[in-house]
Design a protein around this motif. Structure first.
Motif, PDB file in Angstrom:
ATOM      1  N   GLN A 180       0.870  -1.170   0.000  1.00 38.63           N
ATOM      2  CA  GLN A 180       0.000   0.000   0.000  1.00 38.63           C
ATOM      3  C   GLN A 180       0.911   1.224   0.000  1.00 38.63           C
ATOM      4  OE1 GLN A 180      -3.260  -0.166   2.763  1.00 38.63           O
ATOM      5  NE2 GLN A 180      -4.004   1.883   2.259  1.00 38.63           N
ATOM      6  N   PHE A 197      -3.194   5.918   2.477  1.00 42.47           N
ATOM      7  CA  PHE A 197      -4.586   5.639   2.860  1.00 42.47           C
ATOM      8  C   PHE A 197      -5.537   6.490   2.011  1.00 42.47           C
ATOM      9  CE2 PHE A 197      -2.500   4.378   6.935  1.00 42.47           C
ATOM     10  CZ  PHE A 197      -3.069   3.131   7.109  1.00 42.47           C
ATOM     11  N   ALA A 255     -12.491  -2.787  -4.750  1.00 37.15           N
ATOM     12  CA  ALA A 255     -11.905  -3.827  -3.908  1.00 37.15           C
ATOM     13  C   ALA A 255     -13.008  -4.783  -3.493  1.00 37.15           C
ATOM     14  CB  ALA A 255     -11.262  -3.215  -2.662  1.00 37.15           C
ATOM     15  N   LEU A 288     -15.695   2.716  -4.954  1.00 35.05           N
ATOM     16  CA  LEU A 288     -14.866   2.007  -3.974  1.00 35.05           C
ATOM     17  C   LEU A 288     -15.625   1.776  -2.665  1.00 35.05           C
ATOM     18  CD1 LEU A 288     -12.167   0.758  -3.202  1.00 35.05           C
ATOM     19  CD2 LEU A 288     -11.322   3.023  -2.654  1.00 35.05           C
ATOM     20  N   GLU A 323     -15.884   1.040   0.912  1.00 33.31           N
ATOM     21  CA  GLU A 323     -14.966   1.180   2.046  1.00 33.31           C
ATOM     22  C   GLU A 323     -14.929  -0.083   2.924  1.00 33.31           C
ATOM     23  OE1 GLU A 323     -12.959   3.874   2.513  1.00 33.31           O
ATOM     24  OE2 GLU A 323     -13.739   4.720   0.660  1.00 33.31           O
ATOM     25  N   GLN A 358     -15.159  -3.117   1.854  1.00 34.18           N
ATOM     26  CA  GLN A 358     -14.413  -4.170   1.164  1.00 34.18           C
ATOM     27  C   GLN A 358     -12.926  -3.828   1.101  1.00 34.18           C
ATOM     28  OE1 GLN A 358     -15.835  -7.112  -0.419  1.00 34.18           O
ATOM     29  NE2 GLN A 358     -17.444  -6.500   0.989  1.00 34.18           N
ATOM     30  N   ARG A 359     -12.691  -2.545   0.984  1.00 36.37           N
ATOM     31  CA  ARG A 359     -11.324  -2.074   0.778  1.00 36.37           C
ATOM     32  C   ARG A 359     -10.404  -2.425   1.953  1.00 36.37           C
ATOM     33  NH1 ARG A 359     -10.029   4.399   1.355  1.00 36.37           N
ATOM     34  NH2 ARG A 359      -8.047   4.012   2.376  1.00 36.37           N
ATOM     35  N   PRO A 368     -10.532  -4.835   4.492  1.00 34.79           N
ATOM     36  CA  PRO A 368     -10.082  -6.227   4.643  1.00 34.79           C
ATOM     37  C   PRO A 368      -9.228  -6.703   3.466  1.00 34.79           C
ATOM     38  CG  PRO A 368     -12.464  -6.135   4.251  1.00 34.79           C
ATOM     39  CD  PRO A 368     -11.995  -4.727   4.497  1.00 34.79           C
ATOM     40  N   ALA A 369      -9.514  -6.215   2.264  1.00 32.85           N
ATOM     41  CA  ALA A 369      -8.704  -6.634   1.107  1.00 32.85           C
ATOM     42  C   ALA A 369      -7.273  -6.121   1.271  1.00 32.85           C
ATOM     43  CB  ALA A 369      -9.320  -6.125  -0.192  1.00 32.85           C
ATOM     44  N   LEU A 370      -7.129  -4.851   1.622  1.00 29.62           N
ATOM     45  CA  LEU A 370      -5.781  -4.288   1.767  1.00 29.62           C
ATOM     46  C   LEU A 370      -5.020  -4.897   2.934  1.00 29.62           C
ATOM     47  CD1 LEU A 370      -6.458  -0.610   0.744  1.00 29.62           C
ATOM     48  CD2 LEU A 370      -4.630  -2.053  -0.168  1.00 29.62           C
ATOM     49  N   MET A 429      -4.956  -7.880   3.646  1.00 24.51           N
ATOM     50  CA  MET A 429      -4.425  -9.190   3.263  1.00 24.51           C
ATOM     51  C   MET A 429      -3.000  -9.080   2.705  1.00 24.51           C
ATOM     52  SD  MET A 429      -7.708 -11.152   1.616  1.00 24.51           S
ATOM     53  CE  MET A 429      -6.700 -12.558   1.108  1.00 24.51           C
ATOM     54  N   LEU A 430      -2.564  -7.856   2.421  1.00 26.10           N
ATOM     55  CA  LEU A 430      -1.177  -7.697   1.966  1.00 26.10           C
ATOM     56  C   LEU A 430      -0.230  -7.990   3.132  1.00 26.10           C
ATOM     57  CD1 LEU A 430      -1.491  -4.508  -0.276  1.00 26.10           C
ATOM     58  CD2 LEU A 430      -1.512  -6.911  -0.972  1.00 26.10           C
ATOM     59  N   THR A 431       0.942  -8.467   2.786  1.00 25.42           N
ATOM     60  CA  THR A 431       1.886  -8.987   3.782  1.00 25.42           C
ATOM     61  C   THR A 431       3.079  -8.047   3.947  1.00 25.42           C
ATOM     62  OG1 THR A 431       1.208 -11.238   3.284  1.00 25.42           O
ATOM     63  CG2 THR A 431       3.381 -10.973   4.258  1.00 25.42           C
ATOM     64  N   ARG A 471       2.004  -9.501  10.486  1.00 23.51           N
ATOM     65  CA  ARG A 471       0.780 -10.261  10.750  1.00 23.51           C
ATOM     66  C   ARG A 471       0.827 -11.062  12.060  1.00 23.51           C
ATOM     67  NH1 ARG A 471      -0.152 -12.001   5.913  1.00 23.51           N
ATOM     68  NH2 ARG A 471      -1.588 -10.310   5.468  1.00 23.51           N
ATOM     69  N   TYR A 531      -1.384  -2.561   9.595  1.00 20.46           N
ATOM     70  CA  TYR A 531      -1.185  -1.204   9.098  1.00 20.46           C
ATOM     71  C   TYR A 531      -1.551  -1.243   7.636  1.00 20.46           C
ATOM     72  CZ  TYR A 531       0.713   3.471   8.762  1.00 20.46           C
ATOM     73  OH  TYR A 531       0.839   4.831   8.600  1.00 20.46           O
ATOM     74  N   GLY A 532      -2.616  -0.578   7.296  1.00 21.87           N
ATOM     75  CA  GLY A 532      -3.101  -0.629   5.921  1.00 21.87           C
ATOM     76  C   GLY A 532      -4.604  -0.766   5.949  1.00 21.87           C
ATOM     77  N   GLY A 533      -5.211  -0.549   4.784  1.00 20.25           N
ATOM     78  CA  GLY A 533      -6.660  -0.701   4.710  1.00 20.25           C
ATOM     79  C   GLY A 533      -7.334   0.513   4.124  1.00 20.25           C
TER      80      GLY A 533
END
Lengths: 159, 159
Positions: free
Chosen positions: A39, A42, A139, B2, B4, B6-7, B9-11, B13-15, B151, B157-159
């Motif tokens: 990312q 935000f 998303a 967009l 919000e 959905q955005r 939880p999808a973001l 998932m990034l690691t 994780r 941090y993200g989303g």
């Protein structure tokens, strides 16, 4: 001064997931496994990706200015592996797998547990990978679970 | 379009890993925990970071055009936590911790298991975080082990 023997192990300490990047343009479509993703903001929500510059998918991203990232779960390493070779569209499928499209027209795998769609804002083509900054425009999450990560597979990308 | 809900939880998932970004300029020095980091190219070796734009450390990065990323191991969550508040230099230390410098002059924690130093090539300031692309000019590994990942800490941090 950059010590090549130090650079590789240091860079391989960075942590990544395994995702499938899809793009389409004028009847063409392609997808490829990507690991370099983060990312970038935000607000606006930005996604940043390192995409192999001479690859088929980057050509599609470059021309369409759009992309879709399919996010996978821990039990989907086979899906990620199917896209290592960046397959092109064949009989309406990618690597034999079905896909749909969201708002950008870029392919989202039906196998994807979640997805992010983006419109390209800029791309830095200095290196062998383009650093693509995309504004997230759509998303979705279809299935929750532990995401597919690179390190536990024993493979690496980076260095 | 967009969504919000959905955005986020999808973001998420990034690691990511947890790292400490350091910068210095004209006698000032600061460091802050960062998660949004990826390699951006092999040749030239590029590092890409999302850095809070209104933070003290980004101000130093912006002015000096240099940065150092301290990489941590799994047992060093306490170090990462000490830099959540982005401490400034105090009695020659950062968050009470000692540091050295490499070729850029940016602080590298003595606690760092490995480090990457970079010279800023560009910074996209569109969002609340700057997307900084830096050319890696120095790297080192001091201690090998499993890197500190975000994780497993249960934080995000993200989303």
């Amino acid at each position: 001064v950059l010590d090549e023997k130090q650079r590789k192990p240091a860079l391989r300490m960075l942590t990544y997931g395994l995702h499938v990047l899809g793009a389409a343009h004028e009847g063409e479509a392609g997808a490829a496994t990507v690991t370099w993703v983060t990312q970038g903001s935000f607000e606006p929500p930005l996604l940043v990706l390192g995409v192999k510059k001479d690859g088929y998918v980057y050509g599609l991203v470059r021309r369409s200015r759009k992309l879709a990232l399919s996010l996978l779960l821990q039990d989907q390493l086979d899906v990620a592996k199917a896209f290592f070779k960046a397959p092109r569209l064949e009989e309406g499928r990618l690597a034999g797998r079905t896909f749909g499209t969201g708002v950008t027209g870029a392919p989202i795998l039906d196998d994807a547990a979640a997805f992010l769609e983006g419109e390209v804002q800029s791309a830095d083509e200095t290196g062998d990978h383009a650093v693509v900054i995309a504004r997230i425009v759509n998303a979705g999450v279809r299935r929750e679970g532990a995401p597919l990560e690179l390190r536990p597979t024993g493979m690496s990308y980076g260095g």
